[in-house]
Design an enzyme around this catalytic site. Structure first.
Site, PDB file in Angstrom:
ATOM      1  N   HIS A  17      -4.175   4.905 -14.753  1.00  0.00           N
ATOM      2  CA  HIS A  17      -4.080   5.266 -13.491  1.00  0.00           C
ATOM      3  C   HIS A  17      -2.574   5.569 -12.878  1.00  0.00           C
ATOM      4  O   HIS A  17      -2.586   6.686 -12.155  1.00  0.00           O
ATOM      5  CB  HIS A  17      -4.499   3.851 -12.478  1.00  0.00           C
ATOM      6  CG  HIS A  17      -5.823   3.704 -12.796  1.00  0.00           C
ATOM      7  ND1 HIS A  17      -6.194   2.320 -12.957  1.00  0.00           N
ATOM      8  CD2 HIS A  17      -7.023   4.182 -13.046  1.00  0.00           C
ATOM      9  CE1 HIS A  17      -7.483   2.019 -13.197  1.00  0.00           C
ATOM     10  NE2 HIS A  17      -8.126   3.081 -13.055  1.00  0.00           N
ATOM     11  N   LYS A  41     -20.594  -1.898 -10.136  1.00  0.00           N
ATOM     12  CA  LYS A  41     -19.622  -3.117 -10.900  1.00  0.00           C
ATOM     13  C   LYS A  41     -19.715  -4.362 -10.401  1.00  0.00           C
ATOM     14  O   LYS A  41     -18.898  -5.054 -11.084  1.00  0.00           O
ATOM     15  CB  LYS A  41     -18.190  -2.400 -10.911  1.00  0.00           C
ATOM     16  CG  LYS A  41     -18.058  -1.203 -11.689  1.00  0.00           C
ATOM     17  CD  LYS A  41     -16.516  -0.785 -11.930  1.00  0.00           C
ATOM     18  CE  LYS A  41     -16.247   0.118 -12.910  1.00  0.00           C
ATOM     19  NZ  LYS A  41     -14.997   0.814 -12.849  1.00  0.00           N
ATOM     20  N   ARG A  91     -11.170  10.527 -18.895  1.00  0.00           N
ATOM     21  CA  ARG A  91     -10.669   9.720 -20.155  1.00  0.00           C
ATOM     22  C   ARG A  91     -11.388  10.619 -21.347  1.00  0.00           C
ATOM     23  O   ARG A  91     -10.542  10.571 -22.473  1.00  0.00           O
ATOM     24  CB  ARG A  91     -10.684   8.250 -20.392  1.00  0.00           C
ATOM     25  CG  ARG A  91      -9.984   7.718 -19.270  1.00  0.00           C
ATOM     26  CD  ARG A  91     -10.451   6.139 -19.321  1.00  0.00           C
ATOM     27  NE  ARG A  91     -11.675   6.067 -18.726  1.00  0.00           N
ATOM     28  CZ  ARG A  91     -12.262   4.951 -18.360  1.00  0.00           C
ATOM     29  NH1 ARG A  91     -11.591   3.826 -18.331  1.00  0.00           N
ATOM     30  NH2 ARG A  91     -13.371   4.859 -17.708  1.00  0.00           N
TER      31      ARG A  91
HETATM   32  O1  PNS Z   1     -12.677   3.278 -10.810  1.00  0.00           O
HETATM   33  P1  PNS Z   1     -14.253   3.472 -10.602  1.00  0.00           P
HETATM   34  O2  PNS Z   1     -15.071   2.182 -10.744  1.00  0.00           O
HETATM   35  O3  PNS Z   1     -14.731   4.335 -11.453  1.00  0.00           O
HETATM   36  O4  PNS Z   1     -14.291   4.045  -9.167  1.00  0.00           O
HETATM   37  C1  PNS Z   1     -15.613   4.347  -8.408  1.00  0.00           C
HETATM   38  C2  PNS Z   1     -15.511   4.720  -6.857  1.00  0.00           C
HETATM   39  C3  PNS Z   1     -14.914   3.272  -6.377  1.00  0.00           C
HETATM   40  C4  PNS Z   1     -14.599   5.739  -6.598  1.00  0.00           C
HETATM   41  C5  PNS Z   1     -16.885   5.004  -6.437  1.00  0.00           C
HETATM   42  O5  PNS Z   1     -17.792   3.978  -6.961  1.00  0.00           O
HETATM   43  C6  PNS Z   1     -16.971   5.070  -5.068  1.00  0.00           C
HETATM   44  O6  PNS Z   1     -16.870   6.065  -4.558  1.00  0.00           O
HETATM   45  N1  PNS Z   1     -17.396   4.102  -4.250  1.00  0.00           N
HETATM   46  C7  PNS Z   1     -17.381   4.288  -2.761  1.00  0.00           C
HETATM   47  C8  PNS Z   1     -18.778   4.158  -2.350  1.00  0.00           C
HETATM   48  C9  PNS Z   1     -19.225   5.734  -2.295  1.00  0.00           C
HETATM   49  O7  PNS Z   1     -18.781   6.622  -1.696  1.00  0.00           O
HETATM   50  N2  PNS Z   1     -20.590   6.064  -3.119  1.00  0.00           N
HETATM   51  C10 PNS Z   1     -20.990   7.197  -3.189  1.00  0.00           C
HETATM   52  C11 PNS Z   1     -20.354   7.769  -4.668  1.00  0.00           C
HETATM   53  S1  PNS Z   1     -21.242   9.564  -4.908  1.00  0.00           S
END
Ligand code: PNS
Length: 165
Positions: A17, A41, A91
């Site tokens: 990150h 998650k 990645r």
């Molecule tokens: O580090 P990660 O877990 O890959 O991040 C994923 C994250 C937090 C960016 C994604 O789950 C997210 O955008 N969460 C907020 C809720 C949301 O907008 N959901 C719709 C995504 S299409």
């Protein structure tokens, strides 16, 4: 001026990150790094405030980076902070499928586009879930996370003095 939003779970932030943020800070005028909930998650180790506090410590040396946290849709945050684009790191090919789907969903519901940046191959194995697991089982992750993160992780998950987990 181009402002980008870099969202993630950051539970916790690791050197992959950090590399992404440093790269983005060199490409764009402003980078907003945001800790969000990934509903797929589960509960997580650190709460959003703790994750953001660690982001603050890790990026205080970058003047065009700021951090925030948000419990809601990433596209709503993008609009709130005035982001031109969302950025995501890739990645490996295995990341691409889910990231593409999220990028398409986010574009469909808001029009905001996502830009992908590749992670350096020497860091492509880094994942917060694996880092938590290694620390929980007594392994050394000092080359994989910034020092404040190692300290907090070992305090939370390790078996040494100061452990609360
Ligand atoms: O580090 P990660 O877990 O890959 O991040 C994923 C994250 C937090 C960016 C994604 O789950 C997210 O955008 N969460 C907020 C809720 C949301 O907008 N959901 C719709 C995504 S299409």
């Amino acid at each position: 001026m181009t402002r980008v939003l870099y969202p993630g779970s950051f539970d916790p932030v690791h050197n992959g990150h950090v590399e992404m943020v440093e790269t983005a800070a060199g490409l764009f005028e402003e980078v907003v790094v945001a800790a969000l909930i990934n509903p797929s998650k589960g509960g997580g180790l650190f709460d959003l405030e703790e994750r953001m506090a660690l982001l603050d410590e890790c990026f205080e040396h970058l003047t065009n980076v700021r951090t925030t946290m948000f419990d809601g849709l990433v596209v709503d945050l993008a609009s709130e902070v005035g982001a031109d684009f969302i950025i995501k790191g890739l990645r490996a090919v295995s990341d691409f499928e889910s990231e593409l789907q999220m990028a398409q969903m986010n574009a469909a519901i808001s029009g905001v586009q996502t830009l992908f940046l590749p992670t350096a191959s020497r860091r492509s194995f880094l994942a917060s879930r694996l880092i938590r697991e290694v620390v929980r089982l007594g392994g050394n992750v000092s080359d994989m996370v910034p020092e404040p993160v190692r300290h907090r992780l070992e305090g939370r998950l390790g078996s040494g003095p100061g452990s609360d987990g």
